[in-house]
Design a protein around this motif. Structure first.
Motif, PDB file in Angstrom:
ATOM      1  N   ALA A  81       0.913  -1.123  -0.012  1.00  0.00           N
ATOM      2  CA  ALA A  81      -0.001   0.100   0.013  1.00  0.00           C
ATOM      3  C   ALA A  81       0.774   1.113  -0.030  1.00  0.00           C
ATOM      4  O   ALA A  81       1.974   0.933  -0.396  1.00  0.00           O
ATOM      5  CB  ALA A  81      -0.968   0.094   1.198  1.00  0.00           C
ATOM      6  N   GLN A  83       1.280   5.878  -0.035  1.00  0.00           N
ATOM      7  CA  GLN A  83       0.618   6.771  -0.747  1.00  0.00           C
ATOM      8  C   GLN A  83       1.338   6.914  -2.332  1.00  0.00           C
ATOM      9  O   GLN A  83       0.886   7.816  -3.150  1.00  0.00           O
ATOM     10  CB  GLN A  83       1.064   8.169  -0.046  1.00  0.00           C
ATOM     11  CG  GLN A  83       2.615   8.534  -0.030  1.00  0.00           C
ATOM     12  CD  GLN A  83       2.822   9.452   1.125  1.00  0.00           C
ATOM     13  OE1 GLN A  83       2.661   9.311   2.173  1.00  0.00           O
ATOM     14  NE2 GLN A  83       3.394  10.605   0.706  1.00  0.00           N
ATOM     15  N   GLU A 187      -2.832  -4.037  -0.830  1.00  0.00           N
ATOM     16  CA  GLU A 187      -3.887  -4.195   0.488  1.00  0.00           C
ATOM     17  C   GLU A 187      -5.047  -4.000   0.485  1.00  0.00           C
ATOM     18  O   GLU A 187      -6.185  -4.653   0.840  1.00  0.00           O
ATOM     19  CB  GLU A 187      -3.253  -3.312   1.488  1.00  0.00           C
ATOM     20  CG  GLU A 187      -1.652  -3.896   2.020  1.00  0.00           C
ATOM     21  CD  GLU A 187      -1.276  -3.358   3.267  1.00  0.00           C
ATOM     22  OE1 GLU A 187      -1.751  -2.507   3.650  1.00  0.00           O
ATOM     23  OE2 GLU A 187       0.012  -4.050   3.611  1.00  0.00           O
ATOM     24  N   PRO A 188      -5.917  -2.822  -0.564  1.00  0.00           N
ATOM     25  CA  PRO A 188      -7.129  -2.769  -0.600  1.00  0.00           C
ATOM     26  C   PRO A 188      -7.724  -3.936  -1.054  1.00  0.00           C
ATOM     27  O   PRO A 188      -9.132  -4.620  -0.774  1.00  0.00           O
ATOM     28  CB  PRO A 188      -7.523  -1.783  -1.353  1.00  0.00           C
ATOM     29  CG  PRO A 188      -6.189  -0.821  -1.530  1.00  0.00           C
ATOM     30  CD  PRO A 188      -5.190  -1.817  -1.259  1.00  0.00           C
ATOM     31  N   THR A 214      -2.351   5.132   6.411  1.00  0.00           N
ATOM     32  CA  THR A 214      -3.072   5.381   4.998  1.00  0.00           C
ATOM     33  C   THR A 214      -4.504   4.792   5.122  1.00  0.00           C
ATOM     34  O   THR A 214      -4.704   3.942   5.972  1.00  0.00           O
ATOM     35  CB  THR A 214      -2.412   4.721   3.899  1.00  0.00           C
ATOM     36  OG1 THR A 214      -2.547   3.343   4.186  1.00  0.00           O
ATOM     37  CG2 THR A 214      -1.008   5.234   3.655  1.00  0.00           C
ATOM     38  N   ASP A 216      -7.167   3.128   2.667  1.00  0.00           N
ATOM     39  CA  ASP A 216      -7.260   2.487   1.508  1.00  0.00           C
ATOM     40  C   ASP A 216      -8.795   2.260   0.746  1.00  0.00           C
ATOM     41  O   ASP A 216      -9.439   1.821   1.645  1.00  0.00           O
ATOM     42  CB  ASP A 216      -6.582   0.929   1.323  1.00  0.00           C
ATOM     43  CG  ASP A 216      -5.258   0.885   1.797  1.00  0.00           C
ATOM     44  OD1 ASP A 216      -4.474   1.990   1.785  1.00  0.00           O
ATOM     45  OD2 ASP A 216      -4.681   0.079   2.364  1.00  0.00           O
ATOM     46  N   THR A 228      -9.397   1.982  -7.183  1.00  0.00           N
ATOM     47  CA  THR A 228      -8.451   1.663  -6.284  1.00  0.00           C
ATOM     48  C   THR A 228      -7.854   3.104  -5.634  1.00  0.00           C
ATOM     49  O   THR A 228      -7.665   3.748  -6.637  1.00  0.00           O
ATOM     50  CB  THR A 228      -7.603   0.611  -6.036  1.00  0.00           C
ATOM     51  OG1 THR A 228      -6.829   0.517  -7.298  1.00  0.00           O
ATOM     52  CG2 THR A 228      -8.099  -0.821  -6.209  1.00  0.00           C
ATOM     53  N   VAL A 230      -5.337   5.015  -2.679  1.00  0.00           N
ATOM     54  CA  VAL A 230      -4.684   5.102  -1.447  1.00  0.00           C
ATOM     55  C   VAL A 230      -4.595   6.745  -0.849  1.00  0.00           C
ATOM     56  O   VAL A 230      -3.937   7.228  -1.532  1.00  0.00           O
ATOM     57  CB  VAL A 230      -3.241   4.512  -1.474  1.00  0.00           C
ATOM     58  CG1 VAL A 230      -2.702   4.473   0.233  1.00  0.00           C
ATOM     59  CG2 VAL A 230      -3.373   3.055  -1.773  1.00  0.00           C
ATOM     60  N   THR A 375      -6.785  -6.882   6.930  1.00  0.00           N
ATOM     61  CA  THR A 375      -5.889  -7.135   5.560  1.00  0.00           C
ATOM     62  C   THR A 375      -4.964  -8.268   5.922  1.00  0.00           C
ATOM     63  O   THR A 375      -4.858  -9.038   4.852  1.00  0.00           O
ATOM     64  CB  THR A 375      -4.951  -5.732   5.645  1.00  0.00           C
ATOM     65  OG1 THR A 375      -5.666  -4.455   5.584  1.00  0.00           O
ATOM     66  CG2 THR A 375      -3.995  -5.700   4.430  1.00  0.00           C
TER      67      THR A 375
END
Length: 445
Positions: A81, A83, A187-188, A214, A216, A228, A230, A375
């Motif tokens: 994940a 930014q 990760e999302p 973050t 997500d 998707t 982040v 997650t």
């Protein structure tokens, strides 16, 4: 117990690192054998910024999980994940040489390979290509073009892009911790595997995973991932605001947030006060809960509004793209009191908190069923899936040539859900990327 009988998911977060060892039981549910959790040092907003500290934190979590399960961890599936992750929509097409032949895997491969050739910004690389829907000779909204006739094959793709250096740093930490990299998952995607049902993905749903560093976001519609993102804010920023606003240390701010924090200031009466011991003999501080929830409210509203902007960017307001399933909140930040009501108030969308207990065996520890571990559970599910694929391939290698072809078809065809997850009916982009990363790490010795 043999190595092949269990799998491991490793969630490298900004505030915590979690290693979960588990296996699938006979009912298709996940049996958790061991869990290890350590404070994450060296990760900022989902990106590794101190290799040595991150390695120590990983080793601590892994050692704890090994002791808990009485097993040795070899290979792990890790989440990515941060930014630096961004996504874009892209359409591409190929003209087939022989339209008398039916569309096969090779055609889909050629189409996918064209997407890799997209020119990215320096230092970025495509790490995920997810076909949305196909068009054959202008006929739109085809979910599976295999076996159809046509000269021109088009597709819309959801392309996820990330910083090569950030991903290589994660790989380096895994390798230096004495582990093998079994796979990388966005990760999302992992969180959505753990907390969303297939019905929700079909109806249209936005998953908001509020982590430490973050937030997500993953949007599904018609069973396919559509968007998707982040957002570089999470629970840490709320703690930071409490620390600044109340002039207290971080540890106390985190405790205040967890114990007394609320996203809805109207809940607290003016006379509700918490007393915090002062540092080194200083006077204790008195903080009203109303002020505390005002600080939290301001930051939470900012996070939710950013997520809502992304949902609008996807096109939620368009009737065809409407998310009937609403919003599912998960991650540690989703445990904040009255957050569900605030999200419904801001977005006007139905909201629920997502727990990963649906996929867990009945006797699992209650702690694991918390949104905090969504997650990690999703990564474990991915690791188990990878293990099954590998076993199929090994059995196929041992089988006769005819059986090999048959198994290859099963593997490549898969269900639509599997295809959607792995980015199409071929070796997933993540698998290729993981192979490339492994080669790089081996050569970097």
């Amino acid at each position: 117990m043999e190595q092949a009988k269990y799998s491991v998911g490793l969630d490298i977060g900004t505030t915590k690192i979690v290693a979960i060892i588990g296996r699938e039981n006979e009912y298709g549910k996940i049996e958790v054998l061991g869990v290890g959790k350590s404070k994450s040092l060296g990760v900022h907003r989902g990106v590794v910024n101190n290799i040595t500290q991150t390695i120590q934190s990983i080793q601590q979590a892994v050692a704890q999980a090994e002791a808990d399960a009485g097993l040795k961890i070899g290979s792990v599936v890790v989440g990515i994940a941060g930014q630096h992750i961004r996504s874009l929509q892209h359409s591409d097409y190929i003209t087939r040489q022989d339209s008398e032949k039916v569309i096969n895997h090779e055609d889909l491969d050629n189409l996918c390979n064209q997407v890799y050739k997209l020119v990215m910004l320096p230092g970025e690389e495509i790490i995920h290509v997810l076909p949305q829907e196909y068009k054959v000779d202008g006929q739109a909204e085809i979910k599976e073009p295999m076996g159809m006739y046509g000269g021109r094959l088009e597709a819309n793709f959801h392309v996820v892009v990330g910083q090569v250096s950030s991903i290589k740093n994660v790989g380096r930490c895994i390798k230096s911790s004495g582990l093998d990299l079994g796979g990388i998952t966005l990760e999302p995607l992992a969180s959505s595997d753990a907390v969303l049902s297939q019905e929700e993905k079909e109806a249209g749903v936005a998953l908001i995973d509020i982590g430490g560093g973050t937030t997500d976001l993953a949007i599904f519609k018609d069973g396919i991932i559509r968007h998707t993102a982040v957002i570089p804010f999470g629970g840490n920023v709320i703690t930071e605001d409490i620390k600044e606003g109340c002039s207290i240390i971080e540890k106390q701010a985190e405790l205040l947030k967890v114990r007394f924090g609320s996203a809805w200031p109207g809940e607290n009466k003016d006379n509700e006060i918490v007393s915090i011991p002062g540092l080194r003999g200083r006077e204790p501080k008195e903080i009203t809960l109303k002020n505390l929830s005002k600080i939290i409210h301001a930051r939470v509203v900012e996070i939710i509004e950013q997520a809502y902007v992304e949902i609008k960017n996807y096109g939620h307001e368009d009737q065809k793209k409407k998310l009937i399933g609403g919003i599912v909140l998960t991650g540690g930040g989703s445990q904040l009191k009255h957050l569900k009501q605030l999200v419904e108030y801001i977005t006007g969308m139905d909201t629920r908190i997502g727990y990963p207990n649906e996929h867990l065996a009945g006797d699992s520890d209650e702690d694991i069923a918390s949104p905090l571990y969504a997650t990690a559970v999703g990564l474990l599910m991915d690791a188990i899936r990878n293990e099954e694929k590998q076993q199929l391939q090994e059995e196929e290698a041992a089988a006769s040539p005819e059986a090999q072809l048959e198994t290859a078809d099963v593997l490549e065809g898969g269900t639509q859900e599997t295809q959607a997850h792995y980015g199409g009916p071929r070796k997933s982009i993540f698998e290729r990327w993981t192979d490339k990363l492994k080669d790089f790490l081996d050569n970097a010795e």
